[in-house]
Design a protein around this motif. Structure first.
Motif, PDB file in Angstrom:
ATOM      1  N   GLU A  42       0.822  -1.205   0.000  1.00  0.00           N
ATOM      2  CA  GLU A  42       0.000   0.000   0.000  1.00  0.00           C
ATOM      3  C   GLU A  42       0.855   1.253   0.000  1.00  0.00           C
ATOM      4  OE1 GLU A  42      -2.788  -0.487   3.211  1.00  0.00           O
ATOM      5  OE2 GLU A  42      -3.987  -1.913   2.065  1.00  0.00           O
ATOM      6  N   ILE A  43       2.016   1.189   0.666  1.00  0.00           N
ATOM      7  CA  ILE A  43       2.934   2.326   0.626  1.00  0.00           C
ATOM      8  C   ILE A  43       3.471   2.494  -0.790  1.00  0.00           C
ATOM      9  CG2 ILE A  43       5.222   3.120   1.371  1.00  0.00           C
ATOM     10  CD1 ILE A  43       4.558   1.993   4.142  1.00  0.00           C
ATOM     11  N   LYS A  44       3.855   1.353  -1.426  1.00  0.00           N
ATOM     12  CA  LYS A  44       4.393   1.402  -2.787  1.00  0.00           C
ATOM     13  C   LYS A  44       3.324   1.925  -3.754  1.00  0.00           C
ATOM     14  CE  LYS A  44       6.656  -1.404  -6.271  1.00  0.00           C
ATOM     15  NZ  LYS A  44       6.931  -2.743  -6.737  1.00  0.00           N
ATOM     16  N   ASP A  45       2.100   1.439  -3.622  1.00  0.00           N
ATOM     17  CA  ASP A  45       1.002   1.885  -4.492  1.00  0.00           C
ATOM     18  C   ASP A  45       0.661   3.353  -4.249  1.00  0.00           C
ATOM     19  OD1 ASP A  45       0.937  -0.683  -5.426  1.00  0.00           O
ATOM     20  OD2 ASP A  45      -0.819  -1.282  -4.254  1.00  0.00           O
ATOM     21  N   HIS A  46       1.019   3.845  -3.123  1.00  0.00           N
ATOM     22  CA  HIS A  46       0.754   5.212  -2.691  1.00  0.00           C
ATOM     23  C   HIS A  46       1.624   6.203  -3.475  1.00  0.00           C
ATOM     24  CE1 HIS A  46      -0.059   8.350   0.272  1.00  0.00           C
ATOM     25  NE2 HIS A  46       1.104   8.241   0.869  1.00  0.00           N
ATOM     26  N   GLY A  47       2.598   5.667  -4.249  1.00  0.00           N
ATOM     27  CA  GLY A  47       3.399   6.518  -5.117  1.00  0.00           C
ATOM     28  C   GLY A  47       4.725   6.952  -4.510  1.00  0.00           C
ATOM     29  N   ILE A  48       5.170   6.315  -3.438  1.00  0.00           N
ATOM     30  CA  ILE A  48       6.443   6.676  -2.817  1.00  0.00           C
ATOM     31  C   ILE A  48       7.565   5.968  -3.572  1.00  0.00           C
ATOM     32  CG2 ILE A  48       7.803   6.579  -0.693  1.00  0.00           C
ATOM     33  CD1 ILE A  48       5.379   8.412  -0.463  1.00  0.00           C
ATOM     34  N   ASP A  51      12.822   3.928  -0.616  1.00  0.00           N
ATOM     35  CA  ASP A  51      12.594   2.696   0.133  1.00  0.00           C
ATOM     36  C   ASP A  51      12.063   3.005   1.528  1.00  0.00           C
ATOM     37  OD1 ASP A  51      12.534   0.197   1.206  1.00  0.00           O
ATOM     38  OD2 ASP A  51      14.667  -0.207   0.995  1.00  0.00           O
ATOM     39  N   PRO A  52      10.761   2.823   1.751  1.00  0.00           N
ATOM     40  CA  PRO A  52      10.192   3.143   3.059  1.00  0.00           C
ATOM     41  C   PRO A  52      10.722   2.239   4.169  1.00  0.00           C
ATOM     42  CG  PRO A  52       8.549   2.097   1.667  1.00  0.00           C
ATOM     43  CD  PRO A  52       9.746   2.345   0.817  1.00  0.00           C
ATOM     44  N   VAL A  53      11.047   0.986   3.839  1.00  0.00           N
ATOM     45  CA  VAL A  53      11.519   0.054   4.864  1.00  0.00           C
ATOM     46  C   VAL A  53      12.894   0.468   5.367  1.00  0.00           C
ATOM     47  CG1 VAL A  53      12.047  -2.344   5.392  1.00  0.00           C
ATOM     48  CG2 VAL A  53      10.100  -1.805   3.936  1.00  0.00           C
ATOM     49  N   LEU A  54      13.774   0.837   4.463  1.00  0.00           N
ATOM     50  CA  LEU A  54      15.100   1.301   4.863  1.00  0.00           C
ATOM     51  C   LEU A  54      14.980   2.570   5.707  1.00  0.00           C
ATOM     52  CD1 LEU A  54      18.182   1.179   4.766  1.00  0.00           C
ATOM     53  CD2 LEU A  54      18.061   2.493   2.646  1.00  0.00           C
ATOM     54  N   ASN A  55      14.166   3.482   5.273  1.00  0.00           N
ATOM     55  CA  ASN A  55      13.962   4.713   6.040  1.00  0.00           C
ATOM     56  C   ASN A  55      13.341   4.419   7.400  1.00  0.00           C
ATOM     57  OD1 ASN A  55      15.027   6.290   4.036  1.00  0.00           O
ATOM     58  ND2 ASN A  55      13.061   6.706   3.075  1.00  0.00           N
ATOM     59  N   PHE A  56      12.490   3.406   7.453  1.00  0.00           N
ATOM     60  CA  PHE A  56      11.878   3.009   8.725  1.00  0.00           C
ATOM     61  C   PHE A  56      12.944   2.492   9.682  1.00  0.00           C
ATOM     62  CE2 PHE A  56       9.995  -0.322  11.388  1.00  0.00           C
ATOM     63  CZ  PHE A  56       9.076   0.438  12.076  1.00  0.00           C
ATOM     64  N   ARG A  57      13.855   1.665   9.180  1.00  0.00           N
ATOM     65  CA  ARG A  57      14.926   1.101  10.019  1.00  0.00           C
ATOM     66  C   ARG A  57      15.765   2.214  10.642  1.00  0.00           C
ATOM     67  NH1 ARG A  57      12.130  -2.729  10.086  1.00  0.00           N
ATOM     68  NH2 ARG A  57      12.202  -4.429   8.611  1.00  0.00           N
ATOM     69  N   GLU A  73      10.718  11.780  16.978  1.00  0.00           N
ATOM     70  CA  GLU A  73      10.418  12.710  15.883  1.00  0.00           C
ATOM     71  C   GLU A  73      10.684  12.063  14.524  1.00  0.00           C
ATOM     72  OE1 GLU A  73       8.723  15.784  14.112  1.00  0.00           O
ATOM     73  OE2 GLU A  73       8.701  15.402  16.261  1.00  0.00           O
ATOM     74  N   ALA A  74      11.771  11.278  14.427  1.00  0.00           N
ATOM     75  CA  ALA A  74      12.086  10.600  13.163  1.00  0.00           C
ATOM     76  C   ALA A  74      10.977   9.613  12.797  1.00  0.00           C
ATOM     77  CB  ALA A  74      13.429   9.876  13.273  1.00  0.00           C
ATOM     78  N   LEU A  75      10.489   8.854  13.775  1.00  0.00           N
ATOM     79  CA  LEU A  75       9.414   7.902  13.502  1.00  0.00           C
ATOM     80  C   LEU A  75       8.128   8.633  13.118  1.00  0.00           C
ATOM     81  CD1 LEU A  75       8.468   4.986  13.335  1.00  0.00           C
ATOM     82  CD2 LEU A  75       7.875   5.105  15.756  1.00  0.00           C
ATOM     83  N   HIS A  76       7.827   9.715  13.820  1.00  0.00           N
ATOM     84  CA  HIS A  76       6.616  10.477  13.494  1.00  0.00           C
ATOM     85  C   HIS A  76       6.707  11.036  12.065  1.00  0.00           C
ATOM     86  CE1 HIS A  76       2.929  12.612  14.181  1.00  0.00           C
ATOM     87  NE2 HIS A  76       3.489  13.671  13.625  1.00  0.00           N
ATOM     88  N   GLN A  77       7.863  11.540  11.687  1.00  0.00           N
ATOM     89  CA  GLN A  77       8.028  12.075  10.331  1.00  0.00           C
ATOM     90  C   GLN A  77       7.900  10.960   9.288  1.00  0.00           C
ATOM     91  OE1 GLN A  77      11.726  14.232  10.311  1.00  0.00           O
ATOM     92  NE2 GLN A  77      10.898  15.881  11.589  1.00  0.00           N
ATOM     93  N   TRP A  78       8.416   9.770   9.619  1.00  0.00           N
ATOM     94  CA  TRP A  78       8.260   8.632   8.706  1.00  0.00           C
ATOM     95  C   TRP A  78       6.774   8.333   8.514  1.00  0.00           C
ATOM     96  CZ3 TRP A  78       5.941   3.908   8.574  1.00  0.00           C
ATOM     97  CH2 TRP A  78       6.336   3.033   7.561  1.00  0.00           C
ATOM     98  N   CYS A  79       6.036   8.301   9.613  1.00  0.00           N
ATOM     99  CA  CYS A  79       4.592   8.030   9.539  1.00  0.00           C
ATOM    100  C   CYS A  79       3.879   9.095   8.718  1.00  0.00           C
ATOM    101  CB  CYS A  79       3.989   7.965  10.938  1.00  0.00           C
ATOM    102  SG  CYS A  79       4.544   6.562  11.914  1.00  0.00           S
ATOM    103  N   ARG A  81       5.056  10.801   6.347  1.00  0.00           N
ATOM    104  CA  ARG A  81       5.409  10.689   4.939  1.00  0.00           C
ATOM    105  C   ARG A  81       4.775   9.476   4.270  1.00  0.00           C
ATOM    106  NH1 ARG A  81      11.247  10.754   1.990  1.00  0.00           N
ATOM    107  NH2 ARG A  81      10.353  10.726  -0.087  1.00  0.00           N
ATOM    108  N   TYR A  82       4.751   8.331   4.959  1.00  0.00           N
ATOM    109  CA  TYR A  82       4.380   7.087   4.293  1.00  0.00           C
ATOM    110  C   TYR A  82       2.976   6.563   4.598  1.00  0.00           C
ATOM    111  CZ  TYR A  82       9.326   6.791   3.160  1.00  0.00           C
ATOM    112  OH  TYR A  82      10.575   7.045   2.690  1.00  0.00           O
ATOM    113  N   LEU A  83       2.435   6.874   5.748  1.00  0.00           N
ATOM    114  CA  LEU A  83       1.162   6.241   6.121  1.00  0.00           C
ATOM    115  C   LEU A  83      -0.043   6.980   5.567  1.00  0.00           C
ATOM    116  CD1 LEU A  83       1.728   5.203   9.848  1.00  0.00           C
ATOM    117  CD2 LEU A  83       2.161   3.887   7.768  1.00  0.00           C
TER     118      LEU A  83
END
Length: 165
Positions: A42-48, A51-57, A73-79, A81-83
């Motif tokens: 769903e993240i990939k289909d979302h047009g991102i 690599d969301p997984v690498l950024n998540f790590r 703050e890093a996790l919140h910004q990831w959310c 951007r991707y969720l």
């Protein structure tokens, strides 16, 4: 967890950071390689494009200063951007359920219950003992019956206390 107002958006904060991270990590892992309907797909289909997984790590990266606020703050910004909104809702619900389970767990630490299997004759023996040790018409429960039996065995000298050995 502090309750959020209806108009106030949900935020990843220090109190829910670990739960949010664990939840998202599990959701990203269970999707495998972009399985249809998974968070990854769903993240990939979302047009991102990145690599969301690498950024998540990187959200749990130990290179941050000792200030936990940077990781939060890093996790919140990831959310952010991707969720999608439905992912935010699912994560918020999962965090609430986790908090509820933890609260229940803490309140019942002394009252933890276990299950055991008894053969028929063992059950009937315990039932007779509970009726014998209890008041007429009010038998003891299984735990009380076992404690009374243990006390009787200590009194009779059959069992020895730890300090008697």
């Amino acid at each position: 967890m502090k309750k959020t107002k209806q108009n106030e958006p949900f935020r990843v904060n220090i109190s829910n950071y670990r739960t949010a991270y664990d939840y998202l990590n599990k959701k990203l892992e269970e999707g495998g390689k972009y399985k249809h309907g998974s968070l990854r797909s769903e993240i990939k289909d979302h047009g991102i494009a990145d690599d969301p997984v690498l950024n998540f790590r990187l959200c749990l990266y130990d290179g941050f200063s000792g200030d936990k606020h940077e990781k939060v703050e890093a996790l919140h910004q990831w959310c952010e951007r991707y969720l999608l909104p439905k992912h935010w809702k699912r994560m918020r619900d999962a965090i609430r359920q986790h908090d509820k389970r933890q609260k229940t767990k803490k309140s019942s630490i002394g009252a933890k219950k276990y299950s055991i299997d008894l053969k028929s004759e063992g059950y009937h023996a315990l039932k007779r003992l509970s009726e014998a040790f209890g008041e007429p018409g009010k038998p003891l429960d299984l735990s009380e019956t076992i404690k009374v039996c243990e006390d009787k065995l200590y009194e009779a000298g059959v069992l020895k206390s730890d300090w008697d050995i």
